[in-house]
Design an enzyme around this catalytic site. Sequence first.
Site, PDB file in Angstrom:
ATOM      1  CG  ASP A  18      38.544  42.386  29.730  1.00  0.00           C
ATOM      2  OD1 ASP A  18      39.363  43.195  30.214  1.00  0.00           O
ATOM      3  OD2 ASP A  18      38.683  41.861  28.606  1.00  0.00           O
ATOM      4  CB  ILE A  19      39.539  46.497  33.783  1.00  0.00           C
ATOM      5  CG1 ILE A  19      39.276  47.869  34.393  1.00  0.00           C
ATOM      6  CG2 ILE A  19      40.952  46.395  33.231  1.00  0.00           C
ATOM      7  CD1 ILE A  19      40.044  48.138  35.677  1.00  0.00           C
ATOM      8  N   GLY A  40      49.185  39.750  33.145  1.00  0.00           N
ATOM      9  CA  GLY A  40      47.968  40.081  33.885  1.00  0.00           C
ATOM     10  C   GLY A  40      47.190  41.230  33.274  1.00  0.00           C
ATOM     11  CG  ASP A  42      51.127  46.240  32.668  1.00  0.00           C
ATOM     12  OD1 ASP A  42      50.677  47.196  32.016  1.00  0.00           O
ATOM     13  OD2 ASP A  42      52.324  46.127  32.979  1.00  0.00           O
ATOM     14  CE1 TYR A 134      54.936  42.872  40.490  1.00  0.00           C
ATOM     15  CE2 TYR A 134      53.977  44.962  41.118  1.00  0.00           C
ATOM     16  CZ  TYR A 134      54.872  44.237  40.359  1.00  0.00           C
ATOM     17  OH  TYR A 134      55.708  44.896  39.483  1.00  0.00           O
TER      18      TYR A 134
HETATM   19  P1  ADP Z   1      49.717  42.661  40.077  1.00  0.00           P
HETATM   20  O1  ADP Z   1      51.053  42.452  39.414  1.00  0.00           O
HETATM   21  O2  ADP Z   1      49.503  44.076  40.585  1.00  0.00           O
HETATM   22  O3  ADP Z   1      49.411  41.614  41.101  1.00  0.00           O
HETATM   23  P2  ADP Z   1      48.033  41.305  38.071  1.00  0.00           P
HETATM   24  O4  ADP Z   1      47.677  41.818  36.728  1.00  0.00           O
HETATM   25  O5  ADP Z   1      48.913  40.104  38.145  1.00  0.00           O
HETATM   26  O6  ADP Z   1      48.656  42.567  38.869  1.00  0.00           O
HETATM   27  O7  ADP Z   1      46.704  40.990  38.890  1.00  0.00           O
HETATM   28  C1  ADP Z   1      45.882  41.976  39.471  1.00  0.00           C
HETATM   29  C2  ADP Z   1      44.438  41.538  39.377  1.00  0.00           C
HETATM   30  O8  ADP Z   1      43.943  41.839  38.065  1.00  0.00           O
HETATM   31  C3  ADP Z   1      44.209  40.035  39.589  1.00  0.00           C
HETATM   32  O9  ADP Z   1      43.107  39.876  40.479  1.00  0.00           O
HETATM   33  C4  ADP Z   1      43.863  39.544  38.179  1.00  0.00           C
HETATM   34  O10 ADP Z   1      42.975  38.429  38.210  1.00  0.00           O
HETATM   35  C5  ADP Z   1      43.161  40.755  37.617  1.00  0.00           C
HETATM   36  N1  ADP Z   1      43.033  40.844  36.151  1.00  0.00           N
HETATM   37  C6  ADP Z   1      43.756  40.227  35.183  1.00  0.00           C
HETATM   38  N2  ADP Z   1      43.294  40.587  33.964  1.00  0.00           N
HETATM   39  C7  ADP Z   1      42.254  41.447  34.168  1.00  0.00           C
HETATM   40  C8  ADP Z   1      41.343  42.153  33.314  1.00  0.00           C
HETATM   41  N3  ADP Z   1      41.406  42.060  31.974  1.00  0.00           N
HETATM   42  N4  ADP Z   1      40.383  42.942  33.900  1.00  0.00           N
HETATM   43  C9  ADP Z   1      40.297  43.064  35.239  1.00  0.00           C
HETATM   44  N5  ADP Z   1      41.129  42.431  36.091  1.00  0.00           N
HETATM   45  C10 ADP Z   1      42.090  41.623  35.564  1.00  0.00           C
END
Ligand code: ADP
Length: 177
Positions: A18-19, A40, A42, A134
């Site tokens: 989890d980033i 997501g 964000d 996206y």
């Molecule tokens: P986008 O709108 O750019 O596609 P998303 O947030 O929908 O962005 O997804 C981008 C990536 O981030 C996906 O692979 C998703 O599984 C991942 N993701 C979602 N939550 C987290 C998190 N807490 N830490 C790291 N990656 C995440």
Amino acid sequence: MNTVTVHEAPSVEIVRGDITTEQVDAVVNAANSGLLGGGGVDGAIHAAAGPQLREECRKLRATRLTGGLPTGEAVITGAGRMPARYVIHTVGPNRHAGQTDPALLSSCFAESLRIADEAECRSVAFPAISAGVYGWDVEEVACIALEVARSARCAHVRLIRFVLYDDRALAAFERAA
Ligand code: ADP
């Protein structure tokens, strides 16, 4: 006396996680153009950072970015309550809106890295930008991300860490590496 800045190739790490909990100087956010949070990664970053981040984003929208952040560009803010010092927001191309040019996605990774280096960050964590809502294939995202990371030469950044949220993304990045 002139000083010479040495630009070096940062190390690249690929981890699952989890980033929002990453202990790095900068966390990159796959934001949307409005910068005021979404779903997501964000949503997770805004929830972890708290109201301070939302306020900084609101100020950016009221001053430098009244029209929003364009696709492929990046902007830096503080990181609120997260362990990181900065959040670098970038807007990935939205495949569902017909944004299929790989150069736009490449620019997200490269611009975020350039801004991190400019802010003298030593470590930067990236998610799989555009691989969620996206609609980009995570295999393609992984190839583009790794290409930018491998060719990067930075004055300050010594570590680029890709933080993947699920098995499929992790496997795609490991394959691309
Ligand atoms: P986008 O709108 O750019 O596609 P998303 O947030 O929908 O962005 O997804 C981008 C990536 O981030 C996906 O692979 C998703 O599984 C991942 N993701 C979602 N939550 C987290 C998190 N807490 N830490 C790291 N990656 C995440």
